[in-house]
Design a protein around this motif. Structure first.
Motif, short mmCIF file in Angstrom:
data_model
loop_
_atom_site.label_atom_id
_atom_site.label_comp_id
_atom_site.label_asym_id
_atom_site.label_seq_id
_atom_site.Cartn_x
_atom_site.Cartn_y
_atom_site.Cartn_z
N LYS A 12 0.83 -1.21 0.00
CA LYS A 12 0.00 0.00 0.00
C LYS A 12 0.87 1.26 0.00
N SER A 13 2.09 1.14 -0.47
CA SER A 13 2.98 2.29 -0.50
C SER A 13 2.52 3.29 -1.55
N HIS A 14 2.87 4.53 -1.32
CA HIS A 14 2.52 5.61 -2.25
C HIS A 14 3.71 6.00 -3.13
N ILE A 15 4.89 5.53 -2.76
CA ILE A 15 6.10 5.85 -3.50
C ILE A 15 6.86 4.56 -3.77
N ILE A 58 4.97 7.79 -8.14
CA ILE A 58 4.30 8.48 -7.03
C ILE A 58 2.88 8.75 -7.47
N ASN A 59 1.93 8.19 -6.75
CA ASN A 59 0.51 8.40 -7.04
C ASN A 59 0.20 8.25 -8.53
N ASN A 60 0.61 7.14 -9.11
CA ASN A 60 0.36 6.81 -10.52
C ASN A 60 1.07 7.71 -11.51
N ARG A 61 2.04 8.51 -11.06
CA ARG A 61 2.90 9.30 -11.96
C ARG A 61 4.26 8.63 -12.03
N CYS A 86 9.61 15.68 -6.99
CA CYS A 86 8.25 15.20 -7.29
C CYS A 86 7.23 15.74 -6.29
N PHE A 87 7.69 16.16 -5.12
CA PHE A 87 6.77 16.69 -4.12
C PHE A 87 6.67 18.20 -4.14
#
Length: 69
Positions: free
Chosen positions: A2-5, A33-36, A67-68
């Motif tokens: 369930k990681s986001h990165i 990152i979040n589907n990017r 990215c953030f």
């Protein structure tokens, strides 16, 4: 998971294994990152194995920070 990165690093750190097409020091860094997805190609010339590895990690961390922003 369930990681986001997610981040990956692959390449030729040396001292052997390089070719004309894929020289020692060639590294690819991929991040999701979040589907990017972002992928970067780097060539760390004139560095030993440890220096290539450390340079790749530094670039990967900088990519995460960018990215953030």
């Amino acid at each position: 998971s369930k990681s986001h990165i997610s981040i990956s690093i692959t390449g030729i750190a040396g001292p052997n294994g390089g070719t004309k097409e894929k020289p020692v020091g060639l590294v690819y860094i991929g991040i999701l990152i979040n589907n990017r997805i972002a992928v970067e190609k780097h060539l760390f010339k004139n560095k030993n194995r440890l220096q290539v590895q450390r340079s790749a990690v530094k670039k990967a961390l900088k990519l995460i920070l960018r990215c953030f922003k």
